[in-house]
Scaffold this active site. Sequence first.
Site, short mmCIF file in Angstrom:
data_model
loop_
_atom_site.label_atom_id
_atom_site.label_comp_id
_atom_site.label_asym_id
_atom_site.label_seq_id
_atom_site.Cartn_x
_atom_site.Cartn_y
_atom_site.Cartn_z
N CYS A 1 0.86 -1.32 0.44
CA CYS A 1 -0.33 -0.19 0.02
C CYS A 1 1.07 1.09 0.12
O CYS A 1 2.01 1.30 -1.06
CB CYS A 1 -1.16 -0.42 1.38
SG CYS A 1 -0.19 -0.39 2.67
N SER A 2 0.97 2.25 0.90
CA SER A 2 1.49 2.95 1.13
C SER A 2 2.87 2.79 2.09
O SER A 2 4.17 2.48 1.56
CB SER A 2 0.75 4.40 1.28
OG SER A 2 2.58 4.80 1.50
N ALA A 3 2.35 2.78 3.22
CA ALA A 3 3.64 2.01 4.40
C ALA A 3 4.08 0.38 4.56
O ALA A 3 5.26 0.08 4.99
CB ALA A 3 2.95 2.29 6.05
N GLY A 4 3.12 -0.14 3.91
CA GLY A 4 3.30 -1.62 4.03
C GLY A 4 2.77 -2.34 5.27
O GLY A 4 3.43 -3.56 4.35
N ILE A 5 1.94 -1.89 5.51
CA ILE A 5 1.91 -2.48 7.06
C ILE A 5 0.36 -2.64 7.21
O ILE A 5 -0.34 -3.51 6.98
CB ILE A 5 2.27 -1.60 7.61
CG1 ILE A 5 2.20 -0.33 7.92
CG2 ILE A 5 3.15 -2.17 7.93
CD1 ILE A 5 2.30 0.40 9.56
N GLY A 6 -0.43 -1.29 6.69
CA GLY A 6 -2.22 -1.37 7.09
C GLY A 6 -2.83 -1.75 6.08
O GLY A 6 -3.60 -2.77 6.94
N ARG A 7 -3.35 -1.08 4.74
CA ARG A 7 -4.31 -1.55 4.08
C ARG A 7 -3.24 -3.66 3.64
O ARG A 7 -3.69 -4.96 3.34
CB ARG A 7 -4.40 -0.80 3.30
CG ARG A 7 -5.03 0.14 3.21
CD ARG A 7 -5.21 1.51 2.18
NE ARG A 7 -4.06 2.14 2.44
CZ ARG A 7 -3.59 2.56 1.49
NH1 ARG A 7 -4.83 3.44 1.05
NH2 ARG A 7 -2.31 3.93 1.70
N GLN B 1 -3.27 -1.79 10.37
CA GLN B 1 -2.61 -0.73 11.65
C GLN B 1 -3.45 0.06 12.31
O GLN B 1 -2.92 0.20 13.61
CB GLN B 1 -2.11 0.17 10.77
CG GLN B 1 -1.28 1.51 11.27
CD GLN B 1 -0.44 2.35 10.11
OE1 GLN B 1 -1.28 2.39 8.59
NE2 GLN B 1 0.31 3.53 10.29
#
Length: 878
Positions: A804-810, A848
């Site tokens: 995703c953007s950070a690679g943890i939440g979505r 997240q």
Amino acid sequence: MIESVSRRTLAGSSGTYNVRATELAIDRGRLKSINVTVVFLDDTQHCFKLEKRALGQELLEAVFQHLELIEKDYFGLQFTENGLIPSATNSDILRWLNPKKSIKKQMRGGLFYFCVKFYVADPSKLQEEYTRYHLYLQLRKDILCGKLIVSPSTACLLASYTVQSELGDYHPDEHKPGYLSGMVLIPGQTEQLENQISELHKLHKGQSPADAEFNFLDHSKRLDMYGVELHKAKDSTDKELDIGITCNGLVVFQNNIRINTLSWVKIVKISFKRRHFFVQLRREMSENYDTVLGFNMMTYRSSKHLWKCCVEHHSFFRLNQPICPSNNRGFRRLFPAPFLLGSRFTYSGRTELQTVEESKTQPRPHRTFLRFKSRCNSKQSDSKNPKSIIKSTTSKVKSFEKEPRPAWGPSDDEGGFVLSTANPNSNCDLPGSSMSNYNDELSGSIYDIPAYDTESSLGGENNVVCIHMNADKQGRFGFNVKGGSDLGLPIVVSRVVPNTSAYRATPKLCEGDRVLMINGQEVSDMVYDDVVNLIRAARDLQNNSKLVLTVQQKGNDDDDISNEKEEEPLFQYIPESPLNGMSSDPLIQSILLLGDGLASGSLLTQFEQLYRHKPETSMDIARLPKNVHKNRYRDIAPYDNTRFIIQGQENDYINANYINMEIPGSGIINRYIATQGPLLTTIGDFWQMVWESRSTLIIMVTALVEKGRQKCAKYWPPVNEILEIPNNLTIKLVSEETDTSNIIVYRQLELTNLNINETRFVTQLQYSLWPDHGVPDDSNRLLNLVEAIRKERAGVVEPIVIHCSAGIGRTGVIILLETTLCLIEAGQPVYPLEIVRQMRDQRAMMVQTSNQYKFVCSCIHYAFTQGIVKPLPEYSTQ
């Protein structure tokens, strides 16, 4: 002395007055009444005169009438067994007034203390500002007496909201150095702490007393000890413990450290015998015995008191309506009348669900009441600060013609919408409670809005209603929307602020309501910006800025199933066999527990207690000076032991981790590489990773730009063009198309290594209609995305790259959902929290936010209960 009196004398008019009998009659009248003194949360007192045989309920009603309190079911009266003033050292002798018993039998010195009995999990459920004010006063007392333990930084933040509520905005001319020295705000108050409070007070400019108090409550509800009623106990080894009762169940503390959490879902039965208190837990499928936890209480009375408090808390927070055992057939069948032994105590009040539903239907006229100042050690000049709060000797609500100050500041320019730190076209969830971002929340809690129009059209086909509302003086109605035809989504209400016109309308506007028409104009084909302009235009009309919304209420949607409060039997009367009548299938049991956790909120409590970063796991490589610039976010880095190591170049670092999720009983291991969205400077590293991992599938769960910020660099070229990157790799976009739902974008790419003249085909799936830190609008859309991923990876053993953007939440939500769907197909029980733990052991902070976790759990529950995913025959045991 009269010796003789003639008959004639006595035969005429005469009169007598029995002095002694009259005095005795007056004394008997006095003896038939009792005087009861009640101490309120603002330290004022009031004496109530009641009939001698009056029950506790009569005193409670007199107190509520005196306070003019509407949402009264959260409160109660306490007294001490020995008549002493309660304190932190003798809190174990406090008892709650029993409404069904005589007051005289419960009086110990004649003093009762008005307190919060049931701490609501979310203060926004309270409809009345006056009710929230009393909860605020209770929490202040809890902090000052040491019942509610807070860190110094949090204590200063909470105290700054108190100062804002009582003194108003900070003004240098009025608030000279040391202006807080006369106020008792926090335990162990020092000059240094007062300076910190003052600095925080300066940042609250523009907040009304209601705003400041709600922000106080919003931070307080996240504290570990919020709403915990402690009871002293000992374990089998005579070690001292504290048993806490909360809305979600029981918690056990030792030396102020939580050592166990027992949610109502896990508890089958509670009981007590003499000084012993017992908790029977639900038997797990792997166990062939019942788990019973025993505690030794200080006295028999304290054991019984703990049991009663458990009964009341469970009934209030978990039942739709109170159940009387004597009228319950099951109870009478299990316990025939001749054999009814022990306490027959039951909860006699209303449940939280009944209280909330009734408060929504009752009209609530706008009222202003007097607030009270903190205890002062030195005089403060009120004449210098006309905005200071008036000291009063009564707790009653007072009405004034003057309207309260609007909560919005003069610089707000969001039209008819609530000012938010997020883009209005996204979910407007309130930020967290950390000190670092509390300043962003100043605009997130808006209350105390002037008069509104409650006229509305109720009912309608398919739950369609018309909601009328007037803007306040700043031209705001108190809600946000999201969606639009440009996004392929309906216009949906994304946020409603309590105590605004939108919130107070009848029926009330709710999050998730679908907007069909605005002032008679259809909006189904409008883009988002046009909808915003249409709402803003309503404040410029010549009809008192009236807005009429035609909405389809969310309550009629199937997706709302997970929000329904599930009924549960009285736990102290459940038979000994907890699995009686329940399927023995572990999968079905896990889904039932999942549904209970969603209904009770215990899922979120457990999730928030889970570590975000695996203890004692290093991230040293990511923090090397040569690698820091390769991280999109400073605080999100890969573990050293599971990070992807690039072999084909000098610097082997990329912000990515291997995540392997095994599906027991199936022989399947789903392999992933979870990574951040590439930066412009790391596109080459990204494609090198794809080449070396031999991955043929990339899942992109973000847009390139969200809320005006770049979330991911575009790492692919236009159609039929070639992108050249270092290490002699080239990428060509062969095709780009959107699926039939116009949601998922499919891209076919050719990845070529010129060094060895080898080409591989890579498929990319992009889902961009998912707000960062938020959740999608529809469970079905997310399930369709995961189904598309599973279809593309069929027969593939290499890991898929997901970002995703950070690679943890979505990214974490997708992995969690796919893993659970595979577990269901394999007939294995589903425990989402354990899956998150496994993911966080391989990459920090996966899934997240609690909002994301709750949504994915509801998707899992929905997928199973609706039959979208079922156990496959090939995995069934013979």
